[in-house]
Design an enzyme around this catalytic site. Sequence first.
Site, PDB file in Angstrom:
ATOM      1  N   HIS A 210     -25.556 -24.078  25.051  1.00  0.00           N
ATOM      2  CA  HIS A 210     -25.083 -25.442  24.823  1.00  0.00           C
ATOM      3  C   HIS A 210     -23.578 -25.474  24.560  1.00  0.00           C
ATOM      4  O   HIS A 210     -22.963 -26.537  24.668  1.00  0.00           O
ATOM      5  CB  HIS A 210     -25.854 -26.066  23.654  1.00  0.00           C
ATOM      6  CG  HIS A 210     -27.201 -26.559  24.046  1.00  0.00           C
ATOM      7  ND1 HIS A 210     -27.512 -27.896  24.143  1.00  0.00           N
ATOM      8  CD2 HIS A 210     -28.336 -25.894  24.394  1.00  0.00           C
ATOM      9  CE1 HIS A 210     -28.775 -28.039  24.522  1.00  0.00           C
ATOM     10  NE2 HIS A 210     -29.294 -26.833  24.676  1.00  0.00           N
ATOM     11  N   SER A 214     -24.919 -25.519  31.294  1.00  0.00           N
ATOM     12  CA  SER A 214     -25.641 -24.819  32.355  1.00  0.00           C
ATOM     13  C   SER A 214     -24.776 -24.719  33.600  1.00  0.00           C
ATOM     14  O   SER A 214     -23.912 -25.567  33.859  1.00  0.00           O
ATOM     15  CB  SER A 214     -26.940 -25.560  32.688  1.00  0.00           C
ATOM     16  OG  SER A 214     -27.846 -25.528  31.601  1.00  0.00           O
ATOM     17  N   LYS A 238     -39.262 -32.594  33.687  1.00  0.00           N
ATOM     18  CA  LYS A 238     -39.412 -31.480  34.619  1.00  0.00           C
ATOM     19  C   LYS A 238     -39.886 -30.218  33.897  1.00  0.00           C
ATOM     20  O   LYS A 238     -40.764 -29.497  34.381  1.00  0.00           O
ATOM     21  CB  LYS A 238     -38.080 -31.214  35.320  1.00  0.00           C
ATOM     22  CG  LYS A 238     -38.131 -30.128  36.376  1.00  0.00           C
ATOM     23  CD  LYS A 238     -36.762 -29.877  37.002  1.00  0.00           C
ATOM     24  CE  LYS A 238     -36.344 -31.040  37.858  1.00  0.00           C
ATOM     25  NZ  LYS A 238     -35.082 -30.726  38.601  1.00  0.00           N
ATOM     26  N   ASP A 239     -39.323 -29.936  32.713  1.00  0.00           N
ATOM     27  CA  ASP A 239     -39.740 -28.765  31.945  1.00  0.00           C
ATOM     28  C   ASP A 239     -41.196 -28.879  31.507  1.00  0.00           C
ATOM     29  O   ASP A 239     -41.942 -27.896  31.547  1.00  0.00           O
ATOM     30  CB  ASP A 239     -38.846 -28.592  30.712  1.00  0.00           C
ATOM     31  CG  ASP A 239     -37.485 -28.010  31.060  1.00  0.00           C
ATOM     32  OD1 ASP A 239     -37.317 -27.562  32.209  1.00  0.00           O
ATOM     33  OD2 ASP A 239     -36.599 -28.009  30.188  1.00  0.00           O
ATOM     34  N   GLU A 282     -47.953  -0.464  31.326  1.00  0.00           N
ATOM     35  CA  GLU A 282     -48.144  -1.823  31.802  1.00  0.00           C
ATOM     36  C   GLU A 282     -47.069  -2.149  32.835  1.00  0.00           C
ATOM     37  O   GLU A 282     -45.993  -1.550  32.859  1.00  0.00           O
ATOM     38  CB  GLU A 282     -48.063  -2.809  30.633  1.00  0.00           C
ATOM     39  CG  GLU A 282     -49.177  -2.648  29.598  1.00  0.00           C
ATOM     40  CD  GLU A 282     -50.545  -3.059  30.141  1.00  0.00           C
ATOM     41  OE1 GLU A 282     -50.577  -3.736  31.195  1.00  0.00           O
ATOM     42  OE2 GLU A 282     -51.557  -2.703  29.522  1.00  0.00           O
TER      43      GLU A 282
END
Length: 397
Positions: A210, A214, A238-239, A282
Amino acid sequence: MKDSTPPTGNWLDSRLPFLRPFCQHMARFPMPPVNLLWTMGACLMVTFGLMFVSGLFLSLHYQPDLSLAFDSVEAIERRVPSGWLIRSIHTGGVSMLFAALYIHVGRGLWYGSYKAPREIVWLSGLFLMLLFMTTAFAGYVLPWGQMSYWGATVITHAVEAIPGIGHGLLVYLLGEDTLGGVALHRFFILHFTLGFIIAAIVGLHILCLHGTGSSNPTLDSPHPDRTTRPFAPFYVTKDCLAVCVFLAIFTVLIFFLPGLLSKLDNIIPANPLKTPADITPEWYLAPWFAMLRAIPSRLGGLIAAASSLLVLFLLPWLDRSPRHNATYRPLVRLGMGLFFIAFITLILAGMHGATPLWVWLSRGAMLVWFLTFLVLLPLSAHRERQASNAPTQGETP
């Protein structure tokens, strides 16, 4: 006399004056026209939240003792009410978290999110990846199953390859020469503590994001879109949609395909006297396990695995090109495509036995990994800097 007590609606604001500006900043935070790959951050936060809460529940019933560890896990699965579901969320959530994490990092690589002024965002994100890997490895040991024990033995004893201090460092870390009760207790404390540390670093990572904003994936395109929209409600919606799809896939894996999220060899108690035919970790740790096996020297394998992560930290200084998006950088686009193929190859190699074919495929994938970041990116950046500094037609040099 007028009452100086603030109204009920302002009670919280008067005691936490920073809360309202913070919420307003989060809602109004300007976002460039990013695509769906940017929603992986929200999926990671939700998955980590599930892992954190389920881990706290499991810690109430787990016993970090050699004679009790495996039985306590079985008790959680069979006798604790809904224990099987909580443990499935926790163990399955690791795979979902790393799937989202690697997509998140891959998106950063493709769109050049490691470049100025976002170096600290990139570095804090990579540090989080290392913490997640360490936490996952410590948690992998805790069930004290056959594959947990032998996989951890192979990886921890790689430390012995360090000249001079290797054996002493291993004994210091494990508390004894081999994996035992002291090491199991330490892995439990490490696994539990790192969850809280990760939560703090996630907050730092978001704070850094922030601070700089972005990245815009369209800036290198012929027609860049510089418009921004507030985070709420456009990108919140959207998230949320991406998180719902992500959790739906997670639910299907837990209830219908549980075998994909855990190894059957690990439901057998650890036996230090019987080595499994194939020791495989894994999938999310498999690339670095494959690197350890690909080089005959244990020290060489350790250096290669550590260097593969180090070059990611150096990317902001290796790639000094003014361009970001690999879509519009032909040479980088080719290199990143080969790198993604190499990463998947290393995953598959680490999950298979050390046959000559997989060993040579691992070596080829490692070569692509280092050539991409140490040769191709700097070379491409040099050419693009020269092109950006070259005078256009009609200008004098």
